[in-house]
Design a protein around this motif. Structure first.
Motif, PDB file in Angstrom:
ATOM      1  N   SER A  17       0.552  -1.439   0.316  1.00  0.00           N
ATOM      2  CA  SER A  17       0.179   0.291   0.227  1.00  0.00           C
ATOM      3  C   SER A  17       0.647   1.448  -0.011  1.00  0.00           C
ATOM      4  O   SER A  17       2.098   1.381   0.209  1.00  0.00           O
ATOM      5  CB  SER A  17      -1.395   0.056   1.411  1.00  0.00           C
ATOM      6  OG  SER A  17       0.243  -0.356   2.326  1.00  0.00           O
ATOM      7  N   ALA A  18       0.836   2.536  -0.280  1.00  0.00           N
ATOM      8  CA  ALA A  18       0.613   3.472  -0.602  1.00  0.00           C
ATOM      9  C   ALA A  18       1.860   3.801   1.463  1.00  0.00           C
ATOM     10  O   ALA A  18       1.304   3.937   2.423  1.00  0.00           O
ATOM     11  CB  ALA A  18       0.757   4.988  -0.687  1.00  0.00           C
ATOM     12  N   VAL A  19       2.975   4.871   1.463  1.00  0.00           N
ATOM     13  CA  VAL A  19       3.726   4.328   2.412  1.00  0.00           C
ATOM     14  C   VAL A  19       3.995   5.900   2.265  1.00  0.00           C
ATOM     15  O   VAL A  19       4.528   6.630   1.221  1.00  0.00           O
ATOM     16  CB  VAL A  19       4.582   3.521   3.189  1.00  0.00           C
ATOM     17  CG1 VAL A  19       5.293   3.737   4.519  1.00  0.00           C
ATOM     18  CG2 VAL A  19       3.598   2.310   3.061  1.00  0.00           C
ATOM     19  N   ASN A  20       3.756   6.479   3.119  1.00  0.00           N
ATOM     20  CA  ASN A  20       4.401   8.256   3.116  1.00  0.00           C
ATOM     21  C   ASN A  20       5.681   8.135   3.562  1.00  0.00           C
ATOM     22  O   ASN A  20       5.570   7.895   5.087  1.00  0.00           O
ATOM     23  CB  ASN A  20       3.589   9.344   4.449  1.00  0.00           C
ATOM     24  CG  ASN A  20       3.986  10.869   3.542  1.00  0.00           C
ATOM     25  OD1 ASN A  20       5.231  10.700   3.994  1.00  0.00           O
ATOM     26  ND2 ASN A  20       3.110  11.386   3.896  1.00  0.00           N
ATOM     27  N   VAL A  21       6.740   8.365   3.396  1.00  0.00           N
ATOM     28  CA  VAL A  21       8.114   7.770   4.362  1.00  0.00           C
ATOM     29  C   VAL A  21       8.480   8.964   5.061  1.00  0.00           C
ATOM     30  O   VAL A  21       8.833   8.510   6.121  1.00  0.00           O
ATOM     31  CB  VAL A  21       9.202   8.382   2.985  1.00  0.00           C
ATOM     32  CG1 VAL A  21      10.674   7.895   3.338  1.00  0.00           C
ATOM     33  CG2 VAL A  21       8.963   6.514   1.960  1.00  0.00           C
ATOM     34  N   ALA A  22       8.446  10.009   4.914  1.00  0.00           N
ATOM     35  CA  ALA A  22       8.583  11.334   6.133  1.00  0.00           C
ATOM     36  C   ALA A  22       8.219  10.852   7.112  1.00  0.00           C
ATOM     37  O   ALA A  22       8.223  10.994   8.142  1.00  0.00           O
ATOM     38  CB  ALA A  22       8.303  12.724   5.622  1.00  0.00           C
ATOM     39  N   ALA A  23       6.504  10.431   7.308  1.00  0.00           N
ATOM     40  CA  ALA A  23       5.373  10.468   8.274  1.00  0.00           C
ATOM     41  C   ALA A  23       6.332   9.020   8.629  1.00  0.00           C
ATOM     42  O   ALA A  23       6.525   8.943  10.146  1.00  0.00           O
ATOM     43  CB  ALA A  23       4.440  10.139   7.945  1.00  0.00           C
ATOM     44  N   LEU A  24       6.922   8.278   8.262  1.00  0.00           N
ATOM     45  CA  LEU A  24       6.910   6.794   8.824  1.00  0.00           C
ATOM     46  C   LEU A  24       8.099   7.065   9.139  1.00  0.00           C
ATOM     47  O   LEU A  24       8.823   6.174  10.920  1.00  0.00           O
ATOM     48  CB  LEU A  24       7.275   5.628   7.680  1.00  0.00           C
ATOM     49  CG  LEU A  24       8.138   4.205   8.261  1.00  0.00           C
ATOM     50  CD1 LEU A  24       6.894   4.146   8.991  1.00  0.00           C
ATOM     51  CD2 LEU A  24       8.325   3.972   7.081  1.00  0.00           C
ATOM     52  N   LEU A  25       9.678   8.034   8.932  1.00  0.00           N
ATOM     53  CA  LEU A  25      11.017   7.993   9.865  1.00  0.00           C
ATOM     54  C   LEU A  25      10.332   8.796  10.782  1.00  0.00           C
ATOM     55  O   LEU A  25      11.289   8.781  11.593  1.00  0.00           O
ATOM     56  CB  LEU A  25      11.490   8.702   8.524  1.00  0.00           C
ATOM     57  CG  LEU A  25      12.269   8.046   7.433  1.00  0.00           C
ATOM     58  CD1 LEU A  25      12.444   9.096   6.667  1.00  0.00           C
ATOM     59  CD2 LEU A  25      12.476   6.144   8.124  1.00  0.00           C
ATOM     60  N   ASP A  26       9.592  10.081  11.453  1.00  0.00           N
ATOM     61  CA  ASP A  26       8.992  10.832  11.881  1.00  0.00           C
ATOM     62  C   ASP A  26       8.181   9.640  12.819  1.00  0.00           C
ATOM     63  O   ASP A  26       8.675   9.806  14.553  1.00  0.00           O
ATOM     64  CB  ASP A  26       8.109  11.475  12.049  1.00  0.00           C
ATOM     65  CG  ASP A  26       8.324  12.914  10.868  1.00  0.00           C
ATOM     66  OD1 ASP A  26       9.833  13.579  10.459  1.00  0.00           O
ATOM     67  OD2 ASP A  26       7.866  13.316  10.062  1.00  0.00           O
ATOM     68  N   ASP A  27       7.515   8.363  12.693  1.00  0.00           N
ATOM     69  CA  ASP A  27       7.127   7.704  13.506  1.00  0.00           C
ATOM     70  C   ASP A  27       8.897   7.356  14.853  1.00  0.00           C
ATOM     71  O   ASP A  27       8.757   6.855  15.480  1.00  0.00           O
ATOM     72  CB  ASP A  27       5.868   6.831  13.106  1.00  0.00           C
ATOM     73  CG  ASP A  27       4.633   7.380  12.715  1.00  0.00           C
ATOM     74  OD1 ASP A  27       4.619   8.134  13.456  1.00  0.00           O
ATOM     75  OD2 ASP A  27       4.574   7.498  11.348  1.00  0.00           O
TER      76      ASP A  27
END
Length: 455
Positions: free
Chosen positions: A307-317
């Protein structure tokens, strides 16, 4: 140049050359046929004239033969027939050419020469086929036929064929290009299917045209091979799922027993031994999970759940998740990722990879960790960088192998599967994993295809 080495374009060049050669052979054949036909027809006319006049000469003498020559000239107003009768003393008796040609012998079966007739209106000589005969008393007879018009027609025909060649060249080039395009198109479907399967889409098959030709035979065999591979992958999925269940259960029960024993134990040495056993049990469970995840990723299992993944949000998490642990170790974690970077990924698997890479950086790195991402053409690069001692260039291939434990890390607990898992997951996504020098430190970069239509 690469196109010169291409079999397809060499085949196209061969098709083009063969068509041109065929046209040239046809031109040569027409030229030979026209020339031979003109010569045979002209020689037949000249021989008939000679035989007629010679018969008259043999029956009635020189003067009668001269009369026959003149009558034949009168009956041929176009002057296409050539005749000349010369007496033994060299006197011209009759004929429509001024004198005996210097390049013609007294007795020749057939020869083509250039002559001007007496009654010819043009000043240029014409091409004439002649036959010469010398009688026993020295009388000479020359008969022939004008082939100028026939040769001119042949030259027109040859010019038309040359024009046809000039027209045939672009047509032949088009036919060669079209033939190469057909072969290239049929091979492209094979290449695209192989590329898709190579990235893990094992359900992809080569489309068949139904013609029953060798391309269809090749595609059918490859599809059968892919069906067999798909069956093996499905069997492996069942085996690995069963293995995970069968091994996880006794390991979980073992951990529960150890945990219960730890709570009941009062001896400090026993407590320490049980805690160490629990840690080893947890390590075994993590190794089992990682090994199974690597095998499934290398087999392409899990792509259906992308599925689509927002990379910046993932790294912030992940920064928020590891901030407290990093602070306890005296390490700072920063994120450098612009918004708008999206990939299609299995979020849990990718998260496991990032978690392992951050754990490695906390264990083996320095006091700074950078989680970064950037766009590189049609790809998104996600990197975990530390400022520790890094990995030497000659050891990086070894570090990507399963259960690899470099000398510098053998005193630290771990399974040696973090980088191997990252490499397998990169392959699952159709991307690559690279290890590079951060100067100082190590940069682990996942290069994954970008999602241009994020949901």
């Amino acid at each position: 140049m690469r196109w010169r080495q291409s079999v397809i374009w060499r085949f196209a060049a061969l098709v083009f050359l063969m068509q041109i050669v065929c046209v040239l052979v046809a031109l040569w054949a027409v030229h030979q046929f026209t020339s031979r036909s003109v010569d045979e027809a002209s020689r037949a006319v000249a021989v008939n004239l000679r035989d007629d006049i010679a018969a008259t000469y043999a029956a009635a003498g020189l003067q009668a033969a001269g009369a026959t020559v003149r009558s034949r000239m009168t009956a041929d107003p176009d002057g296409s027939s050539i005749m000349l009768l010369i007496a033994p003393n060299g006197r011209r008796i009759a004929g429509n050419i001024p004198g005996w040609p210097t390049n013609v012998g007294p007795s020749e079966n057939w020869r083509r020469i250039d002559l001007r007739r007496i009654d010819q209106r043009t000043r240029y000589p014409q091409s004439i086929g002649v036959v010469s005969t010398q009688f026993p008393d020295g009388t000479r007879l020359l008969t022939g036929h004008v082939v100028e018009n026939d040769l001119r027609f042949g030259s027109y025909l040859e010019a038309a064929l040359i024009g046809a060649i000039l027209l045939a060249m672009p047509l032949a080039a088009g036919a060669a290009f079209f033939s190469a395009a057909i072969i290239r198109g049929r091979l492209r479907s094979v290449i695209d299917t192989a590329a898709a399967v190579g990235t893990g889409d094992i359900k992809r098959r080569i489309p068949l045209s139904g013609s029953g030709d060798m391309f269809d035979a090749l595609g059918d065999e490859i599809n059968a091979m892919l069906d067999r591979i798909t069956g093996l992958v499905d069997e492996m999925r069942l085996v690995t799922d069963g293995l995970a269940h069968d091994l996880r259960s006794p390991l979980t029960r073992l951990r529960a027993v150890l945990d219960s024993a730890l709570r009941q134990s009062r001896d400090e040495e026993s407590i320490a031994a049980l805690e160490k056993a629990l840690d080893e049990g947890d390590t075994l469970l993590r190794m089992l999970d990682a090994a199974l995840l690597i095998s499934r990723a290398e087999a392409g299992i899990g792509r259906d759940n992308f599925s689509a993944v927002n990379v910046a949000a993932l790294l912030d998490d992940f920064q928020d998740m590891y901030d407290a642990l990093a602070e306890d170790k005296g390490v700072t974690i920063n994120v450098d990722a612009p918004p708008g970077l999206h990939i299609r990924s299995h979020r849990e698997i990718l998260g496991q990879v990032l978690s392992n890479l951050i754990d490695n950086a906390l264990k083996y790195g320095g006091d700074r960790i950078l989680l970064s991402a950037w766009r590189d053409g049609a790809s998104i690069c996600v990197a975990v960088t530390d400022n520790g001692p890094g990995i030497a260039q000659e050891q990086r291939i070894e570090a990507l192998r399963r259960f690899a434990r470099l000398d510098a890390s053998r005193h630290i607990s771990g399974a040696g599967l973090g980088l191997s898992l990252a490499s397998a997951v990169a392959h699952l996504h159709g991307g690559t994993l690279t290890l590079s020098d951060a100067g100082p430190g190590l940069r682990v970069t996942l290069t994954l295809p970008a999602d241009h239509e994020p949901s």
